[in-house]
Design a protein around this motif. Structure first.
Motif, PDB file in Angstrom:
ATOM      1  N   ASP A  39       0.816  -1.220   0.000  1.00 56.18           N
ATOM      2  CA  ASP A  39       0.000   0.000   0.000  1.00 56.18           C
ATOM      3  C   ASP A  39       0.849   1.271   0.000  1.00 56.18           C
ATOM      4  O   ASP A  39       0.354   2.359   0.287  1.00 56.18           O
ATOM      5  CB  ASP A  39      -0.975   0.012   1.179  1.00 56.18           C
ATOM      6  N   ALA A  40       2.142   1.158  -0.352  1.00 56.56           N
ATOM      7  CA  ALA A  40       2.999   2.344  -0.489  1.00 56.56           C
ATOM      8  C   ALA A  40       2.365   3.296  -1.507  1.00 56.56           C
ATOM      9  O   ALA A  40       1.763   2.847  -2.491  1.00 56.56           O
ATOM     10  CB  ALA A  40       4.397   1.937  -0.944  1.00 56.56           C
ATOM     11  N   PRO A  41       2.477   4.602  -1.283  1.00 55.22           N
ATOM     12  CA  PRO A  41       1.789   5.565  -2.158  1.00 55.22           C
ATOM     13  C   PRO A  41       2.108   5.425  -3.640  1.00 55.22           C
ATOM     14  O   PRO A  41       1.213   5.532  -4.487  1.00 55.22           O
ATOM     15  CB  PRO A  41       2.246   6.919  -1.612  1.00 55.22           C
ATOM     16  N   ASP A  42       3.370   5.164  -3.985  1.00 55.08           N
ATOM     17  CA  ASP A  42       3.693   5.047  -5.408  1.00 55.08           C
ATOM     18  C   ASP A  42       3.098   3.780  -6.018  1.00 55.08           C
ATOM     19  O   ASP A  42       2.602   3.796  -7.148  1.00 55.08           O
ATOM     20  CB  ASP A  42       5.205   5.139  -5.653  1.00 55.08           C
ATOM     21  N   LEU A  43       3.109   2.684  -5.266  1.00 56.67           N
ATOM     22  CA  LEU A  43       2.496   1.452  -5.772  1.00 56.67           C
ATOM     23  C   LEU A  43       0.992   1.632  -5.954  1.00 56.67           C
ATOM     24  O   LEU A  43       0.413   1.162  -6.935  1.00 56.67           O
ATOM     25  CB  LEU A  43       2.773   0.282  -4.818  1.00 56.67           C
TER      26      LEU A  43
END
Length: 200
Positions: A39-43
């Protein structure tokens, strides 16, 4: 979104599958960073723009993270678990693109050829440990597969150069987390997918 676990030689991995509205044009399998999650922002930004373009996106959580550990497993263990998951979920009817951020990008790069991937997406590829440019990991980048590296120009892990089939998209002012201008980063990825006819 469908979520389930897949048994690997290194323990169970968690998989989240997000399908587009119509038939998928391709499949993009993404892995997380060393101590991070899918759930990392870039992913998340890349997932959303890819799904909107007709791509089935599969997010893979490595067994060590499923087990609650933050310290990453050895590279060979990561590659083994990743290969088992991708082999299980892949759809032979559509092109396979493998990728991820940071450590996940390295895993995707190392295994892409063996998995017969059509391309590789490397977000925040960590070219070297911070402050140690002599320990380059450039040789992990695929030599012949279409590869998009998206890195910030202020990333302390460095930024690889474009060579052969490797394209590098520089994100101005971004560091390793690529949080600066997420819509811009997602747009770069969407354009690359469309150019290769892996997205609508």
């Amino acid at each position: 979104m469908r979520s389930f676990e897949i048994d690997t030689p290194r323990g169970p991995a968690r998989v989240q599958v997000v399908d587009p509205a119509g038939p998928p044009v391709s499949m993009l399998v993404l892995g997380h960073g060393a101590g991070g999650d899918v759930d990392a922002p870039d992913l998340t930004a890349v997932r959303d723009v890819a799904v909107a373009g007709g791509v089935r996106v599969v997010l893979v959580t490595q067994p060590y993270r499923v087990a609650g550990r933050r310290a990453p497993a050895p590279a060979g263990h990561l590659d083994e678990a990743w290969t088992a998951v991708v082999t299980e979920v892949r759809d032979p009817a559509v092109p396979l693109i493998v990728g991820g951020r940071s450590s996940g990008a390295r895993v995707a790069c190392r295994t892409a050829a063996a998995l017969s991937a059509a391309g590789v997406l490397a977000l925040a590829f960590p070219l070297h440990p911070p402050g140690k440019p002599e320990r380059s990991r450039a040789d992990e980048l695929p030599a012949t597969l279409p590869t998009l590296v998206v890195n910030g120009d202020r990333d302390p892990f460095g930024m690889p150069g474009a060579t052969g089939a490797v394209e590098v998209a520089v994100r101005p002012g971004a560091v390793h987390d690529l949080r600066r201008d997420l819509p811009g980063t997602a747009a770069v990825v969407a354009d690359w997918l469309r150019r290769h006819r892996w997205a609508r």
